[in-house]
Scaffold this motif. Structure first.
Motif, short mmCIF file in Angstrom:
data_model
loop_
_atom_site.label_atom_id
_atom_site.label_comp_id
_atom_site.label_asym_id
_atom_site.label_seq_id
_atom_site.Cartn_x
_atom_site.Cartn_y
_atom_site.Cartn_z
N ILE A 261 41.86 39.10 45.68
CA ILE A 261 41.82 39.08 44.22
C ILE A 261 40.82 40.14 43.78
CG2 ILE A 261 41.57 37.67 42.16
CD1 ILE A 261 41.92 35.20 43.90
N ILE A 262 41.26 41.07 42.94
CA ILE A 262 40.43 42.18 42.49
C ILE A 262 40.17 42.06 40.99
CG2 ILE A 262 40.23 44.70 42.40
CD1 ILE A 262 42.34 44.88 44.57
N GLU B 33 34.08 39.46 38.63
CA GLU B 33 33.84 38.32 39.51
C GLU B 33 34.11 36.99 38.83
OE1 GLU B 33 30.79 36.75 42.93
OE2 GLU B 33 30.14 38.34 41.58
N THR C 241 38.04 36.59 38.63
CA THR C 241 38.63 36.46 39.97
C THR C 241 38.28 35.11 40.60
OG1 THR C 241 36.72 37.64 40.89
CG2 THR C 241 38.69 38.94 40.41
N ARG C 242 37.06 34.65 40.36
CA ARG C 242 36.66 33.36 40.95
C ARG C 242 37.41 32.20 40.29
NH1 ARG C 242 33.34 32.21 44.76
NH2 ARG C 242 32.67 34.38 44.89
N ALA D 275 40.81 32.25 41.75
CA ALA D 275 40.78 31.76 43.13
C ALA D 275 40.78 30.24 43.18
CB ALA D 275 39.57 32.32 43.86
N LEU E 30 41.26 33.41 50.84
CA LEU E 30 41.02 34.08 49.57
C LEU E 30 39.80 34.96 49.71
CD1 LEU E 30 41.49 30.96 47.26
CD2 LEU E 30 43.06 32.90 47.37
N ILE F 264 37.50 37.96 47.36
CA ILE F 264 37.29 38.58 46.06
C ILE F 264 36.68 39.96 46.25
CG2 ILE F 264 35.90 38.49 43.94
CD1 ILE F 264 36.25 35.44 44.01
N ALA G 140 34.99 42.38 43.72
CA ALA G 140 34.51 42.48 42.33
C ALA G 140 34.30 43.95 41.98
CB ALA G 140 33.21 41.70 42.17
N CYS H 57 35.24 27.61 43.46
CA CYS H 57 35.43 28.15 44.81
C CYS H 57 34.16 28.76 45.41
CB CYS H 57 36.53 29.22 44.80
SG CYS H 57 38.17 28.55 44.64
N VAL I 89 34.51 30.90 48.65
CA VAL I 89 35.18 32.19 48.68
C VAL I 89 34.14 33.31 48.59
CG1 VAL I 89 36.81 33.71 47.50
CG2 VAL I 89 37.30 31.27 47.69
N SER J 239 32.62 37.03 48.01
CA SER J 239 32.84 38.19 47.14
C SER J 239 32.30 39.44 47.80
CB SER J 239 32.15 37.99 45.79
OG SER J 239 32.73 36.94 45.06
#
Length: 555
Positions: A39-40, A43, A46-47, A50, A59, A61, A63, A82, A85, A87
């Motif tokens: 996931i781009i 942050e 994306t979080r 997620a 998953l 990330i 950022a 999450c 996950v 980053s």
């Protein structure tokens, strides 16, 4: 004229009994995914995304944008979303691939290491990601048609919801048609070290076409089946497979002939893509319109448009929506303009129209105008290869209008003629060896260069191949069928016969050129007559000379 209910009944009957014959076992490609998602974006967004994809295998990330809000409640939700996950904040260098095979290169922050690193290898110890969800302000992949498995949503909440609904289902193995076939034997892209036609490379919105070792290749995993490459290809080297060109032509001919028989009126053909809502192309359409669904509207090309008109349709409509990639729209506008210019030149109405609205009210004026156009007596020709079919249609439509025999000069079109400055041509036939369509031919047993205009795609390879630079090409549409199909002699001359045995061994002009170029040189002028001998006699003469004076070669 029949009433609308009668025309709609005729249409319903014709559409029900006419089908495109498809390959029962079409070639496919397979995507395999395990559900590893990158996931781009900012942050915080994306979080939060997620947190809604917790069922995926992994998953990660990346950022790359600032946090979108400093609101305390928002930040608290982000921090609790999450937490497991990880980053990453590396600068994104490149993304390439497709569903199940995304390679993401980021800058390596480790001192002294490689400049870039595969993020998947660092983050999940795998060679690739399976899916990419992009929430960046601008897409990280700058393509009009994004590869399968890449979801660009930006800040669009509706697109995000759609992506979050689709992604959980993308685990497993998925098949997709291999839309396009390539016949390199007739491709005009590259021959004998020279670059020719690049039309397909200029019009792919998915970046699925590449010249690999100077051979056109299509990546079936990136191909969306837009059909722009097959539309643009002048030789038919690229052909659509679903439906095949012949199948689509046969379907269109049957559709029109059956409608003419049942309704007694010329129909209007409407090409549209398969994603158009069914209600727009259903009973609400005026009864004279026959809708033809395609993977993309660019699958049908100028040969299809002209053919349906020649088979008795009164008009062609192409429904172009906002979903059509800009590159495809640009190509369509150019091809429609060319087709209508050809029609106009022969005295036909400009029967081909791009439309952006197919509601009955929006089409009323267009249909009213075409009602008054001259009726075309249906042609009886059957479709064959792309160029032959196009010219058959043009010739029939021309015979129904002004029956002109002139040439329409237009720039940058794949139709035209070749001219040779015959006085300086040596008949080396480099052009013949290079021509991908055999528009240029040799003279068989006689020294000659011949040409068939109908087969010329104006790739320019002959012009580049000519060592004497005596060839030029001229783009044009020739309405004189006889001269266009004629095997025309561009240069011919008697062969040069060996002065010893009389065997023909070269062209007159080539021998004279050799004599002019090297005859005065000190290395040759003592034996200038050997240039007038065939290979066998030249060798015999050389050995006789050595036998008579063995030391001559040493002096």
């Amino acid at each position: 004229m029949h009433s609308q209910p009668q025309l709609k009944l005729a249409r319903q009957s014709v559409m029900a009994q006419t089908r495109i014959i498809q390959n029962l076992i079409p070639p496919t490609v397979s995507y395999t995914t395990q559900g590893n998602v990158l996931i781009i974006g900012p942050e915080d967004l994306t979080r939060l995304a997620a947190a809604r994809l917790s069922a995926m295998s992994s998953l990660v990330i990346l950022a790359n944008d600032p946090i979108t809000s400093q609101d305390d409640d928002h930040l608290e939700k982000v921090m609790s979303a999450c937490p497991q996950v990880e980053s990453y904040y590396n600068h994104l260098h490149a993304i390439k691939g497709f569903l199940g095979q995304f390679q993401v290169l980021v800058e390596n922050e480790a001192a002294g290491g490689e400049k870039t690193v595969q993020l998947s290898q660092v983050a999940i110890r795998k060679p690739h990601f399976d899916i990419v969800l992009d929430l960046s302000l601008e897409p990280c992949l700058n393509l009009e048609m994004l590869p399968p498995g890449y979801f660009y949503v930006g800040r669009d909440d509706a697109k995000l919801e759609d992506a979050l609904a689709q992604i959980p289902d993308l685990i497993g193995e998925f098949d997709k048609p291999r839309y396009v076939k390539v016949n390199s034997d007739i491709c005009a892209h590259y021959r004998h070290g020279m670059n020719g036609c690049n039309r397909c490379l200029n019009f792919c919105p998915a970046d699925a076409i590449a010249s690999v070792d100077n051979v056109i290749e299509i990546d079936p995993y990136l191909c969306h089946g837009a059909g722009s490459c097959t539309n643009a290809c002048p030789t038919g080297a690229l052909s659509y497979d679903l439906p095949a060109p012949q199948s689509l032509h046969n379907y269109l001919q049957k559709l029109i002939s059956r409608y003419l028989e049942q309704a007694g009126e010329a129909p209007v053909i409407l090409f549209h893509d398969e994603n158009v809502p069914a209600e727009l192309v259903g009973d609400e359409l005026p009864g004279e319109i026959l809708p033809v669904a395609l993977e993309e509207i660019t699958v049908a090309a100028i040969d299809h448009w002209m053919s349906v008109l020649a088979w008795g349709a009164r008009q062609v409509l192409i429904y172009n929506t906002e979903a059509t990639a800009p590159t495809l729209t640009q190509m369509l506008e150019g091809e429609v303009s060319l087709a209508n210019t050809i029609l106009d030149e022969m005295g036909q109405p400009q029967r081909i129209t791009l439309v952006s609205d197919i509601q009955a009210d929006a089409l009323a004026a267009t249909l009213d105008i075409s009602c008054d156009w001259p009726v075309t007596v249906p042609g009886s020709f059957a479709a064959s290869d792309k160029r032959a079919t196009l010219y058959l249609a043009i010739d029939h439509l021309n015979s129904q209008a002004a029956a002109i025999d002139t040439q329409l000069k237009l720039a940058n079109i794949p139709y035209g003629t070749v001219k040779v400055a015959a006085d300086n041509c040596t008949l080396c036939l480099s052009c013949v060896a290079t021509c991908p369509t055999q528009a240029l031919k040799d003279g068989g047993d006689e020294p000659a260069l011949r040409f068939v205009e109908q087969d010329c795609v104006q790739c320019g390879l002959c012009e580049q191949a000519c060592p004497e630079k005596v060839i030029s090409i001229t783009s044009q549409v020739n309405f004189d069928r006889a001269s266009r199909q004629e095997l025309r002699v561009l240069k011919e001359e008697p062969p040069f016969e060996c002065i010893v045995c009389g065997t023909p061994f070269a062209t007159q002009s080539m021998v004279h050129r050799m004599l002019d170029m090297v005859g005065e040189h000190s290395a040759f002028n003592a034996n200038i007559e050997r240039l007038k001998m065939c290979g066998d006699c030249r060798v015999k003469d050389l050995f006789e000379d050595i036998l008579q004076d063995p030391e001559k070669q040493l002096r």
